[in-house]
Write a protein that holds these residues in place. Structure first.
Motif, PDB file in Angstrom:
ATOM      1  N   PRO A  10      14.228   8.530   1.917  1.00  0.00           N
ATOM      2  CA  PRO A  10      12.797   8.659   2.180  1.00  0.00           C
ATOM      3  C   PRO A  10      12.326   7.511   3.071  1.00  0.00           C
ATOM      4  N   SER A  11      11.263   7.757   3.774  1.00  0.00           N
ATOM      5  CA  SER A  11      10.754   6.764   4.708  1.00  0.00           C
ATOM      6  C   SER A  11      10.150   5.587   3.958  1.00  0.00           C
ATOM      7  N   LEU A  12      10.517   4.373   4.406  1.00  0.00           N
ATOM      8  CA  LEU A  12       9.996   3.161   3.789  1.00  0.00           C
ATOM      9  C   LEU A  12       8.981   2.466   4.687  1.00  0.00           C
ATOM     10  N   LYS A  13       8.531   3.147   5.719  1.00  0.00           N
ATOM     11  CA  LYS A  13       7.598   2.527   6.663  1.00  0.00           C
ATOM     12  C   LYS A  13       6.300   2.121   5.984  1.00  0.00           C
ATOM     13  N   GLY A  14       5.779   2.957   5.102  1.00  0.00           N
ATOM     14  CA  GLY A  14       4.528   2.644   4.410  1.00  0.00           C
ATOM     15  C   GLY A  14       4.673   1.433   3.496  1.00  0.00           C
ATOM     16  N   VAL A  15       5.809   1.334   2.824  1.00  0.00           N
ATOM     17  CA  VAL A  15       6.049   0.206   1.935  1.00  0.00           C
ATOM     18  C   VAL A  15       6.177  -1.074   2.747  1.00  0.00           C
ATOM     19  N   TYR A  16       6.930  -1.006   3.851  1.00  0.00           N
ATOM     20  CA  TYR A  16       7.078  -2.174   4.713  1.00  0.00           C
ATOM     21  C   TYR A  16       5.739  -2.588   5.323  1.00  0.00           C
ATOM     22  N   ALA A  17       4.914  -1.622   5.681  1.00  0.00           N
ATOM     23  CA  ALA A  17       3.603  -1.943   6.248  1.00  0.00           C
ATOM     24  C   ALA A  17       2.734  -2.642   5.196  1.00  0.00           C
ATOM     25  N   VAL A  21       1.375  -6.491   5.623  1.00  0.00           N
ATOM     26  CA  VAL A  21      -0.047  -6.838   5.602  1.00  0.00           C
ATOM     27  C   VAL A  21      -0.288  -7.975   4.609  1.00  0.00           C
ATOM     28  N   ILE A  22       0.363  -7.923   3.445  1.00  0.00           N
ATOM     29  CA  ILE A  22       0.207  -8.999   2.463  1.00  0.00           C
ATOM     30  C   ILE A  22       0.718 -10.319   3.028  1.00  0.00           C
ATOM     31  N   ILE A  23       1.872 -10.286   3.690  1.00  0.00           N
ATOM     32  CA  ILE A  23       2.434 -11.502   4.283  1.00  0.00           C
ATOM     33  C   ILE A  23       1.508 -12.057   5.361  1.00  0.00           C
ATOM     34  N   THR A  24       0.974 -11.173   6.189  1.00  0.00           N
ATOM     35  CA  THR A  24       0.073 -11.601   7.265  1.00  0.00           C
ATOM     36  C   THR A  24      -1.198 -12.237   6.696  1.00  0.00           C
ATOM     37  N   LEU A  25      -1.771 -11.621   5.663  1.00  0.00           N
ATOM     38  CA  LEU A  25      -2.976 -12.185   5.054  1.00  0.00           C
ATOM     39  C   LEU A  25      -2.696 -13.548   4.413  1.00  0.00           C
ATOM     40  N   MET A  54      11.082  -6.582   0.172  1.00  0.00           N
ATOM     41  CA  MET A  54      11.395  -5.792   1.367  1.00  0.00           C
ATOM     42  C   MET A  54      12.903  -5.779   1.620  1.00  0.00           C
ATOM     43  N   ARG A  55      13.555  -6.928   1.401  1.00  0.00           N
ATOM     44  CA  ARG A  55      15.001  -7.012   1.611  1.00  0.00           C
ATOM     45  C   ARG A  55      15.749  -6.161   0.585  1.00  0.00           C
ATOM     46  N   SER A  56      15.289  -6.178  -0.667  1.00  0.00           N
ATOM     47  CA  SER A  56      15.966  -5.383  -1.686  1.00  0.00           C
ATOM     48  C   SER A  56      15.759  -3.890  -1.464  1.00  0.00           C
TER      49      SER A  56
END
Length: 152
Positions: A10-17, A21-25, A54-56
């Motif tokens: 399944p696509s993990l793009k939403g989870v990575y996004a 966003v949390i990291i950027t904030l 994200m790595r896991s």
């Protein structure tokens, strides 16, 4: 591993996004606000945890829905192998006259005797001790009747 070419995951793009966003904030909060050392430590820990999640997720192996996680077999084969008729479920694997059968019979009899006695509280912690003591007395009586002593 490229997420765009891997079609069975399944696509993990939403989870990575979300984690990006949390990291950027957190990074923006570190640079924009004049925070004390404890707040900076919390934000840095949050950044590290987001990166670790994200790595896991990148290295996680998906489990197909038809796999039983306890036995790692196909779920269909697990359920078809263990289907029993109602008659098979009611049969016991305890043989008549075995020590387990004797103990269970004594347990049931003693429990019925003690539960009929109004002076004994069946919900008290001492009830199990009394139950085991009575079973022990019955087992001793049974062993003495099977092995009479030669005191005559």
């Amino acid at each position: 591993m490229n997420l765009n070419t891997d079609n069975n995951r399944p696509s993990l793009k939403g989870v990575y996004a979300f984690y990006s966003v949390i990291i950027t904030l957190c990074v923006l909060a570190l640079f924009v606000f004049n925070l004390n050392i404890y707040a900076k430590a919390v934000l840095c820990a949050l950044i590290v945890l987001c990166v670790l999640v994200m790595r896991s997720l990148k290295h996680a192996q998906p489990i197909p829905p038809d796999i039983d996680t306890d036995t790692v077999q196909d779920a269909e084969s697990v359920y078809t192998d263990t289907v029993e008729s109602p008659a098979e479920r009611s049969t016991s694997t305890i043989e008549k006259g075995s020590p387990i059968d004797t103990y269970l019979t004594l347990l049931i009899e003693t429990d019925e005797e003690l539960s009929n006695d109004p002076s004994i509280d069946t919900s008290s912690p001492n009830y199990n001790n009394l139950l085991n003591h009575r079973i022990g007395m019955k087992l001793n009586a049974m062993s003495q009747s099977n092995n009479p002593s030669s005191k005559d």
